[in-house]
Scaffold this active site. Sequence first.
Site, PDB file in Angstrom:
ATOM      1  N   HIS A  53     104.136  23.565  53.792  1.00 32.25           N
ATOM      2  CA  HIS A  53     103.916  24.328  52.559  1.00 32.25           C
ATOM      3  C   HIS A  53     102.668  23.889  51.799  1.00 32.25           C
ATOM      4  O   HIS A  53     102.508  24.206  50.629  1.00 32.25           O
ATOM      5  CB  HIS A  53     105.156  24.227  51.657  1.00 32.25           C
ATOM      6  CG  HIS A  53     106.376  24.844  52.284  1.00 32.25           C
ATOM      7  ND1 HIS A  53     107.659  24.575  51.872  1.00 32.25           N
ATOM      8  CD2 HIS A  53     106.489  25.733  53.303  1.00 32.25           C
ATOM      9  CE1 HIS A  53     108.516  25.262  52.623  1.00 32.25           C
ATOM     10  NE2 HIS A  53     107.832  25.967  53.489  1.00 32.25           N
ATOM     11  N   GLY A  88     125.172  16.943  50.359  1.00 36.27           N
ATOM     12  CA  GLY A  88     125.511  18.334  50.070  1.00 36.27           C
ATOM     13  C   GLY A  88     125.283  19.237  51.273  1.00 36.27           C
ATOM     14  O   GLY A  88     124.899  18.807  52.358  1.00 36.27           O
TER      15      GLY A  88
END
Length: 285
Positions: free
Chosen positions: A115, A242
């Site tokens: 990115h 998570g």
Amino acid sequence: MLSLHEFVERHPRLFVLSGAGISTESGIPCYRDREGQRTGRAPILLKDFLESDYARRRYWARSMIGWPVVAHAVPNAAHHAVRALAARSRVHRLVTQNVDGLHTRAGNPDVIELHGNIGRVRCMSCGARHHRADVQRLLEAANPDFVGHTAPAVPDGDALIEHLDFAAFDVPGCAHCGGMLKPDVVFFGESVPRELVHDAASALEGADAMLVVGSSLMVYSGFRFCEWAAKSGKPIAAINIGKTRADSLLALKVEAPCSEALNALIDRLDAAQRTAASPLPAPAP
Ligand SMILES: [Zn+2]
């Protein structure tokens, strides 16, 4: 169930993909919560940046205020542990979704930054690359009234500020040609440069397995490597607290802070190495 150490011993050439979770310990906040849901306001879209003068003023104003957090961040124990893993020849290729440049500053010279890098700014007209620090000086010189504001930072060097009059913000142009400046990062609505995807995909082909470090993989530009790994039968391990989008594809998941999991892995690898290297005890007379 396989431990991370066993996974790495079985698959020594790892394609490592890191995400925002590896940089939280450097004080760079994460985009997402444990459920992988985006927190805070929506990021700027490429289309808005290119088409709206106001959106660009607002972006650069927030970026000027948020930049010091990223500029002053230093690599943490997890970045150093990835470097240590590479020094033990376990990293076939390191790919990151982060734009903070911290892997490079931790001593990994050859990172594929999918990115981009927030430390660079590109001119949309002449293509010149500028250091973000130089652009920061121009921004601050042109906008003294905006200097000194502080705000909660967000991961792309942006800041959460709504109450300022962004129309009054003066955005400098390219020092060479006066053209429009854009941070050298991939905005939402923008594609990852094709050559980077190609480089990363061929690195994955040459790897034994994939190790995800600190990413929920909610963005497709990262998730697709999991899809490709799964398709070609390469096992995937992930260190992430998570949920991840690739949970159903994982051979192993470690729900712990990145630095803790990676340092435990390095310790185990070194202990196994010492055991293998130590001579057998002499037979009793
Ligand atoms: Zn230019």
